[in-house]
Design an enzyme around this catalytic site. Structure first.
Site, mmCIF file in Angstrom:
data_model
loop_
_atom_site.group_PDB
_atom_site.id
_atom_site.type_symbol
_atom_site.label_atom_id
_atom_site.label_comp_id
_atom_site.label_asym_id
_atom_site.label_seq_id
_atom_site.Cartn_x
_atom_site.Cartn_y
_atom_site.Cartn_z
ATOM 1 N N ASP A 1 41.062 26.743 47.696
ATOM 2 C CA ASP A 1 41.629 27.322 46.447
ATOM 3 C C ASP A 1 40.845 27.286 45.179
ATOM 4 O O ASP A 1 39.632 26.646 45.278
ATOM 5 C CB ASP A 1 42.963 26.455 45.980
ATOM 6 C CG ASP A 1 42.555 24.921 45.681
ATOM 7 O OD1 ASP A 1 41.675 24.405 46.688
ATOM 8 O OD2 ASP A 1 43.026 24.272 44.751
ATOM 9 N N GLU B 1 43.599 22.075 46.866
ATOM 10 C CA GLU B 1 42.869 20.548 46.497
ATOM 11 C C GLU B 1 42.698 20.166 44.925
ATOM 12 O O GLU B 1 42.787 19.264 44.666
ATOM 13 C CB GLU B 1 41.254 20.904 47.059
ATOM 14 C CG GLU B 1 40.866 19.580 46.710
ATOM 15 C CD GLU B 1 40.081 19.097 45.575
ATOM 16 O OE1 GLU B 1 40.102 17.982 45.206
ATOM 17 O OE2 GLU B 1 39.562 20.128 44.964
#
Length: 387
Positions: A77, A135
């Protein structure tokens, strides 16, 4: 540096992957294109990836034979930042940017997978490639675990590019290497009034000012000074006008600790101090404490294996990392099975290590670091699976 020849041969491919992911970043649990691209690449290598693991994650197993089973993880991400780097491959998604290096993590793991699938190695064991979403604050690792990404694994390893260390350095150690990352909101309620007539009021600005100072004594007087802890008040809102005594103030912040004992101590002392301040000033104070990521604590044997693998690449420049109080959801994996999370030096300018920090809008990395990580991985697999 002793970059593995197999990795050196695909340098252009690894860098191309990184730049593509950098150009099209996606936020937590929105990594649709990212996951699709990863899936296509893994299939082209002859693997059979599982999709929608942990919502938007991808995993794939490569089996060489009977033996240990290890996981290699990359997060996918990006962050809600408008990029200002000026790079040719800068983000095309408005307000979203790979400002922490996850694009590089994906590229390094794809490069590792490519080499392992295209060459015949006399290994005994299985490697699971784990591409994890979310994350950055959403705890994607927990969703991956719930969907079975750790099933049958003996150990797990993860890499983070690290702009606080120069290219050619690898940071690895056993024990705590990243902090717990909790969040809190505090609401202070009092009695407002005229600024010229404070009698009878409960001034929440005064209460907040005292509370901010009092909370810092947890770090300075309650925790061992040799054990790093942090309490940060990052936001204060309150007040109406220059001549009005505020009836409500809100505060928001974060706490960090390298151990669970200090993490719990901070939480309990915050409650005690808030209760005392509320009684002292006759105010109502409400604490909303949110548990975030636990400390990231590496296991001894896996850390030693990584150190030895890294020494073959960078020699004596493999050693203790530059530590920070940042948090990392790789911690959830390490709570379940043995493993190691380590850092690859990637600062674009070795003479100015803090010139391009993580989470800044002009973040970039030395792309030669993308060859170091996979080289360490291959050396690690050699040691574990018996080449």
């Amino acid at each position: 540096m002793n970059i593995r020849s197999e990795i050196k041969k695909i340098e252009d491919k690894i860098i191309k992957w990184r730049r593509d992911f950098h150009k099209y970043p996606e936020l937590s649990f929105q990594e649709i294109r990212t996951a699709d691209q990863i899936t296509k690449e893994l299939k082209s290598m002859g693997l059979e990836p599982k999709i929608n693991v942990g919502r938007t994650g991808v995993t794939a197993d490569l089996k060489f034979g009977d033996g240990p089973m290890i996981g290699l993880r990359a997060d996918m991400d990006a962050l809600p930042i408008q990029e200002t780097s000026g790079l040719e491959f800068a983000s095309k998604n408005n307000g979203v940017m790979h400002a922490c290096g996850h694009d590089g993590h994906i590229a390094m793991l794809l490069g590792t997978a490519y080499v392992l699938t295209q060459n015949k190695y006399p290994y005994q064991g299985t490697i699971r490639f784990i591409f994890q979403p979310a994350e950055e604050g959403e705890g994607g690792a927990r969703y991956m675990i719930e969907d079975g990404c750790l099933n049958d694994l003996d150990q797990i390893y993860g890499i983070h590019v690290w702009n606080y260390q120069a290219l050619g350095e690898v940071g690895v150690k056993a024990g705590p290497i990243m902090a717990s990352a909790d969040m809190f909101d505090i609401k202070i309620k009092g009695i407002g009034g005229h600024g010229a007539a404070p009698q009878g009021t409960v001034d929440t600005i005064i209460v907040a000012s005292y509370l901010v100072q009092a909370l810092q004594t947890i770090v300075s007087r309650n925790t061992n000074p040799l054990e790093s802890t942090v309490i940060t008040i990052g936001k204060i809102n309150g007040g109406h006008n220059f001549n009005i005594i505020a009836d409500q103030v809100s505060l928001s912040g974060t706490t960090r600790a390298y151990t669970e004992s200090n993490r719990n101590l901070i939480k309990s002392r915050m409650k005690e101090i808030i209760s005392g301040v509320a009684e002292t000033y006759n105010a109502e104070i409400i604490l909303d404490y949110k548990d975030g990521y636990p400390p990231t604590i590496n296991h001894l044997e896996p850390s030693q294996l990584v150190l030895e693998a890294a020494q073959k690449v960078v020699g004596e420049k493999a050693g203790p990392p530059y530590l920070s109080m940042g948090g990392e959801d790789f911690a959830y994996y390490l709570q379940k099975i043995p493993g190691c999370f380590f850092f690859i030096g990637s600062a674009p300018n070795k003479n100015k290590l803090f010139e391009t920090p993580h989470h800044c809008s002009h973040f970039n990395m030395d792309e030669q670091a993308l060859l170091v990580g996979p080289s360490v991985y291959l050396n690690l697999i050699d040691k574990i699976m018996g080449n």
